[in-house]
Design a protein around this motif. Structure first.
Motif, PDB file in Angstrom:
ATOM      1  N   TYR A 124      -1.413  -6.237   0.621  1.00 23.24           N
ATOM      2  CA  TYR A 124      -0.629  -6.218   1.850  1.00 23.24           C
ATOM      3  C   TYR A 124      -0.661  -4.807   2.427  1.00 23.24           C
ATOM      4  O   TYR A 124      -0.672  -3.816   1.687  1.00 23.24           O
ATOM      5  N   PHE A 125      -0.689  -4.762   3.746  1.00 22.28           N
ATOM      6  CA  PHE A 125      -0.698  -3.481   4.451  1.00 22.28           C
ATOM      7  C   PHE A 125       0.426  -3.469   5.487  1.00 22.28           C
ATOM      8  O   PHE A 125       0.770  -4.507   6.065  1.00 22.28           O
ATOM      9  N   TYR A 126       0.973  -2.269   5.733  1.00 22.29           N
ATOM     10  CA  TYR A 126       1.897  -2.070   6.836  1.00 22.29           C
ATOM     11  C   TYR A 126       1.150  -1.401   7.982  1.00 22.29           C
ATOM     12  O   TYR A 126       0.482  -0.381   7.790  1.00 22.29           O
TER      13      TYR A 126
ATOM     14  N   PHE B 245      -1.995   2.894   8.959  1.00 22.39           N
ATOM     15  CA  PHE B 245      -1.986   1.719   8.104  1.00 22.39           C
ATOM     16  C   PHE B 245      -1.745   2.175   6.663  1.00 22.39           C
ATOM     17  O   PHE B 245      -2.410   3.097   6.179  1.00 22.39           O
ATOM     18  N   GLN B 246      -0.787   1.518   5.996  1.00 17.48           N
ATOM     19  CA  GLN B 246      -0.426   1.885   4.629  1.00 17.48           C
ATOM     20  C   GLN B 246      -0.526   0.679   3.709  1.00 17.48           C
ATOM     21  O   GLN B 246       0.036  -0.389   3.995  1.00 17.48           O
TER      22      GLN B 246
ATOM     23  N   ILE C  60       3.549  -6.467   9.011  1.00 19.93           N
ATOM     24  CA  ILE C  60       2.960  -6.619   7.682  1.00 19.93           C
ATOM     25  C   ILE C  60       1.705  -7.454   7.825  1.00 19.93           C
ATOM     26  O   ILE C  60       1.682  -8.442   8.572  1.00 19.93           O
ATOM     27  N   ILE C  61       0.644  -7.037   7.151  1.00 19.24           N
ATOM     28  CA  ILE C  61      -0.661  -7.682   7.265  1.00 19.24           C
ATOM     29  C   ILE C  61      -1.097  -8.175   5.890  1.00 19.24           C
ATOM     30  O   ILE C  61      -1.114  -7.404   4.918  1.00 19.24           O
ATOM     31  N   SER C  62      -1.448  -9.450   5.821  1.00 15.85           N
ATOM     32  CA  SER C  62      -1.989 -10.024   4.587  1.00 15.85           C
ATOM     33  C   SER C  62      -3.499  -9.823   4.588  1.00 15.85           C
ATOM     34  O   SER C  62      -4.192 -10.229   5.528  1.00 15.85           O
TER      35      SER C  62
ATOM     36  N   ASP D 117       2.114   3.059   0.712  1.00 15.81           N
ATOM     37  CA  ASP D 117       3.426   2.916   1.355  1.00 15.81           C
ATOM     38  C   ASP D 117       4.438   3.922   0.830  1.00 15.81           C
ATOM     39  O   ASP D 117       5.471   4.147   1.469  1.00 15.81           O
ATOM     40  N   VAL D 118       4.174   4.559  -0.328  1.00 16.12           N
ATOM     41  CA  VAL D 118       5.123   5.537  -0.862  1.00 16.12           C
ATOM     42  C   VAL D 118       4.995   6.883  -0.155  1.00 16.12           C
ATOM     43  O   VAL D 118       5.862   7.739  -0.285  1.00 16.12           O
TER      44      VAL D 118
END
Length: 264
Positions: free
Chosen positions: A169-171, A187-188, A160-162, A222-223
């Motif tokens: 936030y990104f995954y 990246f989501q 997880i990226i702030s 992310d969905v």
């Protein structure tokens, strides 16, 4: 029995007390309600008459509500948690699937099959990773590092990226697929699809000042199903054959940055 005999109350769900949205189901007597409300509350009897619920759809009422379209605006099911969206019946279901006020499961369980039962609100996602999956929080929106690679085993990784101190936030999601002989990165954005369209990333693999493998790609929400993103190769994809030529002592030098698209 048709609930359309009383137009004044026919469109109000007796559970959420908002305008119903399809799919709409009925009890044995004929009272209608949102199927999503029945599922969410797990009730077994009708709130209006206490008769058993059924899976019978009220298609007539659904057609009326869908026919009204933009004339009939409905609050998001998460309005009591703070969502301000007011939508048409057609938009409502799609929005609620990606609403920031929805309940989030641990993305590590969803993607990488971690044994984690956590669910929570958007504001608690990063803290959850920090508290329980701290090794998955070291990446920044600008990151340069070496990654140890074992191309003999399938592998899944998620971080997880702030972005700018929690503005977003990104995954980061990575996959090694031995059967296909390919490595994937994507990246989501933790947010809606419309928000995700405002972000992109640059991803680069290198092993000297000249030789580089670089991809620029759009971020996704992310969905959206990351396996489909990988399958359609709308992400960083590199074959093991090429990847091996970039490895230095089984480590892959890489860097990336996430950026917002500047408005013109």
């Amino acid at each position: 029995m048709s609930t359309l005999l009383n137009p004044e109350c026919a469109m109000t769900c007796p559970i959420c007390l908002e305008t119903m949205h399809p799919p709409i189901v009925q009890c044995q007597i004929g009272h209608s309600m949102c199927k999503s409300c029945v599922t969410t509350t797990n009730i077994k009897t009708c709130p209006s008459c206490r008769s058993p619920l059924t899976n019978t759809r009220n298609y007539q009422l659904e057609q009326v509500i869908e026919g009204l379209g933009d004339l009939l605006k409905i609050k998001c099911i998460y309005n009591k948690k703070g969502c301000k969206y007011v939508l048409s019946a057609e938009e409502k279901g799609r929005h609620e699937d990606e609403c920031r006020f929805r309940v989030f499961p641990c993305e590590g369980k969803k993607y990488a099959k971690w044994n984690c039962q956590w669910t929570g609100d958007y504001g608690d996602i990063y803290k959850h990773f920090k508290d329980y999956h701290n090794n998955q929080t070291w990446m920044q929106y600008r990151t340069e590092a070496n990654m140890r690679m074992n191309l003999n085993n399938d592998f899944l990784d998620i971080q997880i990226i702030s972005f700018f101190n929690g503005q977003q936030y990104f995954y980061y999601k990575h996959k090694l697929d031995v059967a296909k002989g390919k490595a994937y990165w994507a990246f989501q954005l933790v947010g809606t699809q419309s928000q995700a369209k405002h972000y992109y990333y640059e991803f680069e693999i290198h092993n000297d000042p000249v030789r580089k493998f670089k991809v620029t790609e759009m971020c996704y929400s992310d969905v959206e199903d990351v396996d489909k993103i990988f399958e359609e190769e709308k992400c960083v994809v590199i074959s093991f054959k090429i990847l091996k030529s970039y490895l230095i002592d089984d480590e892959l030098p890489f860097k990336f940055r996430i950026m917002s698209i500047k408005k013109k």
